[in-house]
Design an enzyme around this catalytic site. Structure first.
Site, PDB file in Angstrom:
ATOM      1  CG  HIS A  43      55.847   8.721  92.848  1.00 32.76           C
ATOM      2  ND1 HIS A  43      57.054   8.761  92.183  1.00 32.76           N
ATOM      3  CD2 HIS A  43      55.543  10.003  93.155  1.00 32.76           C
ATOM      4  CE1 HIS A  43      57.456  10.020  92.080  1.00 32.76           C
ATOM      5  NE2 HIS A  43      56.551  10.787  92.674  1.00 32.76           N
ATOM      6  CD  GLU A  85      56.811   3.677  90.755  1.00 29.88           C
ATOM      7  OE1 GLU A  85      57.646   3.813  89.842  1.00 29.88           O
ATOM      8  OE2 GLU A  85      56.040   4.599  91.108  1.00 29.88           O
TER       9      GLU A  85
END
Length: 160
Positions: free
Chosen positions: A59, A61
């Site tokens: 992801h 993040e």
């Protein structure tokens, strides 16, 4: 001398996260972008790379957190702020807590998987040992439109 407000600063950095999100489109991944800011400058960028890497943890993040830790030479991201175009999921919200990041600022809310206020509220859970300040909804509409356009295109192409 003009001092920008925190809202103006947040909007400017979120615009950069939106630009970073475009990188995911090259690999047909959901266009989510994240940046980490330390002492007023961007030290890390990440965008979704699940399709590219065939990695469910890739992801935006997670990629930005890893890059930020490398940039400052430590896993504790004290004094850092993450700007991300979609509300973090439980995995990412947990990683943000564990990283000791100071602030999390996100754009679009995610009612199906958001873990910073929508479905769960991991970043503000008093049972955990760290709680980053969390702000949602910064440039939410442009971020949501980027996601809607991506999924419209996939549906039109007959993809999942």
């Amino acid at each position: 001398m003009f001092e920008p407000t925190q809202d103006e600063i947040d909007r400017e950095f979120m615009r950069e996260a939106l630009r970073v999100a475009g990188g995911a489109l090259d690999s047909q991944d959901v266009p989510v972008g994240a940046i980490v800011v330390h002492e007023g400058r961007v030290i890390a960028r990440g965008y979704n790379q699940r399709e590219l890497l065939q990695d469910p943890t890739a992801h935006a993040e997670m990629i930005a957190l890893t890059a930020a830790a490398t940039a400052i030479g430590h896993w504790r991201l004290e004094g850092c702020t993450m700007y991300v175009t979609l509300e973090p999921c439980p995995m990412c919200a947990g990683a943000l807590v564990l990283s000791r990041i100071e602030r999390v600022v996100f754009a679009a809310y995610d009612p199906k998987a958001g873990a910073c206020g929508s479905l769960y509220n991991i970043t503000e859970d008093g049972r955990l040992n760290h709680r980053p300040a969390t702000t949602g909804g910064v440039l939410a509409e442009p971020a949501a439109e980027l996601l809607r356009a991506f999924f419209r295109e996939r549906r039109a192409a007959g993809e999942k």
